[in-house]
Design a protein around this motif. Structure first.
Motif, mmCIF file in Angstrom:
data_model
loop_
_atom_site.group_PDB
_atom_site.id
_atom_site.type_symbol
_atom_site.label_atom_id
_atom_site.label_comp_id
_atom_site.label_asym_id
_atom_site.label_seq_id
_atom_site.Cartn_x
_atom_site.Cartn_y
_atom_site.Cartn_z
ATOM 1 N N SER A 61 0.830 -1.205 0.000
ATOM 2 C CA SER A 61 0.000 0.000 0.000
ATOM 3 C C SER A 61 0.864 1.255 0.000
ATOM 4 O O SER A 61 1.798 1.385 0.802
ATOM 5 C CB SER A 61 -0.919 0.000 1.222
ATOM 6 O OG SER A 61 -1.776 -1.124 1.201
ATOM 7 N N GLY A 62 0.549 2.165 -0.916
ATOM 8 C CA GLY A 62 1.283 3.413 -1.029
ATOM 9 C C GLY A 62 2.557 3.317 -1.831
ATOM 10 O O GLY A 62 3.291 4.295 -1.950
ATOM 11 N N ILE A 92 -5.838 2.738 -7.240
ATOM 12 C CA ILE A 92 -6.295 3.840 -6.386
ATOM 13 C C ILE A 92 -5.084 4.626 -5.896
ATOM 14 O O ILE A 92 -4.247 4.084 -5.171
ATOM 15 C CB ILE A 92 -7.100 3.301 -5.192
ATOM 16 C CG1 ILE A 92 -8.294 2.472 -5.661
ATOM 17 C CG2 ILE A 92 -7.566 4.450 -4.300
ATOM 18 C CD1 ILE A 92 -9.044 1.779 -4.536
ATOM 19 N N PRO A 93 -4.952 5.899 -6.270
ATOM 20 C CA PRO A 93 -3.818 6.697 -5.795
ATOM 21 C C PRO A 93 -3.850 6.858 -4.270
ATOM 22 O O PRO A 93 -4.904 7.028 -3.668
ATOM 23 C CB PRO A 93 -4.012 8.053 -6.488
ATOM 24 C CG PRO A 93 -4.901 7.766 -7.652
ATOM 25 C CD PRO A 93 -5.806 6.658 -7.200
ATOM 26 N N HIS A 94 -2.664 6.765 -3.657
ATOM 27 C CA HIS A 94 -2.547 6.964 -2.213
ATOM 28 C C HIS A 94 -1.127 7.368 -1.892
ATOM 29 O O HIS A 94 -0.175 6.695 -2.306
ATOM 30 C CB HIS A 94 -2.902 5.689 -1.449
ATOM 31 C CG HIS A 94 -2.665 5.804 0.032
ATOM 32 N ND1 HIS A 94 -3.493 6.521 0.866
ATOM 33 C CD2 HIS A 94 -1.670 5.300 0.822
ATOM 34 C CE1 HIS A 94 -3.033 6.453 2.107
ATOM 35 N NE2 HIS A 94 -1.929 5.731 2.104
ATOM 36 N N ASP A 95 -0.984 8.469 -1.142
ATOM 37 C CA ASP A 95 0.336 8.960 -0.755
ATOM 38 C C ASP A 95 1.169 9.171 -2.021
ATOM 39 O O ASP A 95 0.738 9.848 -2.951
ATOM 40 C CB ASP A 95 0.978 7.977 0.219
ATOM 41 C CG ASP A 95 2.151 8.582 0.993
ATOM 42 O OD1 ASP A 95 2.327 9.816 0.938
ATOM 43 O OD2 ASP A 95 2.876 7.820 1.646
ATOM 44 N N PHE A 98 0.099 3.875 -4.740
ATOM 45 C CA PHE A 98 -1.247 3.391 -5.027
ATOM 46 C C PHE A 98 -1.643 2.303 -4.020
ATOM 47 O O PHE A 98 -0.786 1.722 -3.356
ATOM 48 C CB PHE A 98 -1.312 2.806 -6.446
ATOM 49 C CG PHE A 98 -0.893 3.759 -7.516
ATOM 50 C CD1 PHE A 98 -1.818 4.575 -8.148
ATOM 51 C CD2 PHE A 98 0.443 3.864 -7.882
ATOM 52 C CE1 PHE A 98 -1.432 5.472 -9.133
ATOM 53 C CE2 PHE A 98 0.846 4.753 -8.874
ATOM 54 C CZ PHE A 98 -0.099 5.565 -9.501
ATOM 55 N N VAL A 99 -2.950 2.037 -3.932
ATOM 56 C CA VAL A 99 -3.454 0.921 -3.123
ATOM 57 C C VAL A 99 -4.400 0.085 -3.969
ATOM 58 O O VAL A 99 -5.014 0.566 -4.926
ATOM 59 C CB VAL A 99 -4.181 1.407 -1.842
ATOM 60 C CG1 VAL A 99 -3.208 2.055 -0.889
ATOM 61 C CG2 VAL A 99 -5.317 2.359 -2.178
ATOM 62 N N ASN A 101 -7.685 -2.379 -4.752
ATOM 63 C CA ASN A 101 -9.115 -2.392 -4.454
ATOM 64 C C ASN A 101 -9.551 -3.814 -4.121
ATOM 65 O O ASN A 101 -9.711 -4.657 -5.002
ATOM 66 C CB ASN A 101 -9.903 -1.871 -5.657
ATOM 67 C CG ASN A 101 -11.408 -1.911 -5.435
ATOM 68 O OD1 ASN A 101 -11.875 -2.224 -4.341
ATOM 69 N ND2 ASN A 101 -12.173 -1.596 -6.467
ATOM 70 N N THR A 107 -8.956 0.344 2.834
ATOM 71 C CA THR A 107 -7.549 0.478 2.492
ATOM 72 C C THR A 107 -6.804 1.025 3.711
ATOM 73 O O THR A 107 -7.392 1.279 4.763
ATOM 74 C CB THR A 107 -7.358 1.436 1.309
ATOM 75 O OG1 THR A 107 -7.680 2.774 1.727
ATOM 76 C CG2 THR A 107 -8.256 1.050 0.136
ATOM 77 N N ALA A 109 -5.902 3.851 4.062
ATOM 78 C CA ALA A 109 -6.447 5.184 4.335
ATOM 79 C C ALA A 109 -7.683 5.115 5.221
ATOM 80 O O ALA A 109 -8.196 6.140 5.669
ATOM 81 C CB ALA A 109 -6.782 5.894 3.026
ATOM 82 N N THR A 111 -10.687 3.897 4.363
ATOM 83 C CA THR A 111 -11.948 3.985 3.631
ATOM 84 C C THR A 111 -12.124 2.756 2.744
ATOM 85 O O THR A 111 -11.151 2.198 2.215
ATOM 86 C CB THR A 111 -11.984 5.241 2.754
ATOM 87 O OG1 THR A 111 -10.852 5.239 1.861
ATOM 88 C CG2 THR A 111 -11.933 6.498 3.617
#
Length: 293
Positions: A61-62, A92-95, A98-99, A101, A107, A109, A111
C-alpha cells in the motif's frame, strides 16, 4: 500417408486456407506494456523460452510496481529461472503510490473503495490476456505474489480469480477472505469461495507489527495467519495433519498436504522477521513452478 494428407487438407480447409503461426514475443529486458489506462513494468529474462511462466508481483500500500520489483529482487530470480515478472501499479492513488481495491475491505487510508473505484481484478486479468496474446506468457502458468497490501490482494485473487492463477504466494499478507463481522478473529467463509483448489505458499515474519501473524492490527487484518492457513487447507480439502519443520536457521515451515489437486498450503515464518520481503525467492519459485492451471 493418404489418410494423413486428407487430414491435413481438412485442417487447412477449416482454417480458410491459411496457416497462422503463434505470435512471437517481441518484448525484452524491462519493457512497458499498456493495459487500459495503465502502463505496466514487465521484466523478461535473457533469451526467454516463450511462452514463459508469468509471476505478477503486487506492491504494498502506497508503493509502486517499480519499487517492489527493485525491493523484492525478483528480477534476478526471473533471470535465473526463466519466468516473466509483471509489476503493475494498483488503481487507487494513495500517498506517493497506489493501493489495491479489495471490495468491502478498507484500504490503509481507512476507507472502503466505492463502486466507481478501479476494478483491479479485471485489470490484472486483462494484463494476463495482453501478455498471452503477445506470445510472451503461458496462461496455464500464471502466478501471483505481493507484499503487505499486495499480499492481501494476492490472497483475494486466490479467492475470486482461481481460474486465472495456478498458485499464489502472499508475503506478510495472507488472508482467506474478510474478517467475519460477528467474530473478526475468524475469516468469513462467504467472502472467499474459489472455483478450484489454489496452491498457497505464504511468507511472514514473527516480529511483524503491521500485519501480526497472531492477528489484531487494522480492521482488514484481525485474524491470525494460522487461521488463514487452516481456512485455505479446508478450501483445498487437505486431509493430512499439518506438519512443522525448520527449513533454515531462522525459518520454519507449516505445511498442509494431501490436498485436492495437489494444492498444498504452506506458511514460511522467519523468526525475527518484520514487515518486509521475508522471502527466499528460490523457494518461492520452486513451489510455484510445480503447478499449472
Amino acid at each position: 500417408m493418404a489418410k494423413l494428407l486428407r487430414m491435413l487438407a481438412f485442417l487447412l480447409a477449416l482454417s480458410g486456407g491459411a496457416v497462422h503461426a503463434a505470435p512471437r514475443c517481441t518484448l525484452s529486458g524491462e519493457s512497458q506494456v499498456t493495459v487500459g489506462d495503465r502502463s505496466v513494468l514487465v521484466h523478461l529474462p535473457p533469451s526467454p523460452t516463450t511462452p514463459a511462466p508469468l509471476v505478477i508481483l503486487l506492491h504494498g500500500s502506497g508503493s509502486t510496481g517499480p519499487a517492489i520489483l527493485r525491493d523484492s529482487n525478483l528480477a534476478a530470480a526471473s533471470d535465473q529461472h526463466g519466468f516473466v515478472v509483471a509489476a503493475p501499479d494498483a488503481g487507487i492513488p494513495h500517498d506517493k503510490g497506489f493501493v489495491w481495491n479489495i471490495p468491502g475491505v478498507p484500504t490503509v487510508a481507512g476507507t472502503i473503495p466505492g463502486p466507481d473505484a478501479p476494478d483491479d481484478v479485471a485489470f490484472l486479468g486483462a494484463l494476463i490476456d495482453r501478455l498471452a496474446k503477445a506470445g510472451c506468457v503461458d496462461p496455464a502458468r500464471v502466478y501471483a505474489t505481493g507484499l503487505s497490501g499486495g499480499g492481501r490482494m494476492t490472497s483475494w485473487l486466490g479467492c475470486v480469480a482461481a481460474d486465472r492463477f495456478a498458485a499464489i504466494a502472499p508475503v506478510v499478507g495472507l488472508r482467506a477472505g474478510n474478517p467475519l463481522a460477528s467474530d473478526p478473529t475468524r475469516p468469513d467463509p462467504a467472502t472467499c469461495r474459489p472455483s478450484r483448489p489454489v496452491p498457497v505458499i505464504a511468507f511472514a515474519g514473527d516480529a511483524d507489527t503491521t500485519n501480526p501473524i497472531e492477528g489484531g492490527g487494522a480492521k482488514y487484518w484481525s485474524y491470525t495467519m494460522h487461521a488463514a492457513e487452516r481456512r485455505w487447507a479446508s478450501l483445498n480439502r487437505c486431509t493430512a495433519d499439518p506438519t512443522t519443520r525448520w527449513v533454515a536457521a531462522r525459518v520454519y515451515e507449516e505445511r498442509y498436504t494431501r490436498c485436492r489437486g495437489g494444492a498444498d498450503v504452506v506458511g514460511r515464518i522467519t523468526v525475527g522477521g518484520g514487515h518486509s520481503w521475508v522471502v527466499d525467492n528460490d523457494a518461492l519459485w520452486a513451489f510455484l513452478s510445480q503447478h499449472r492451471r
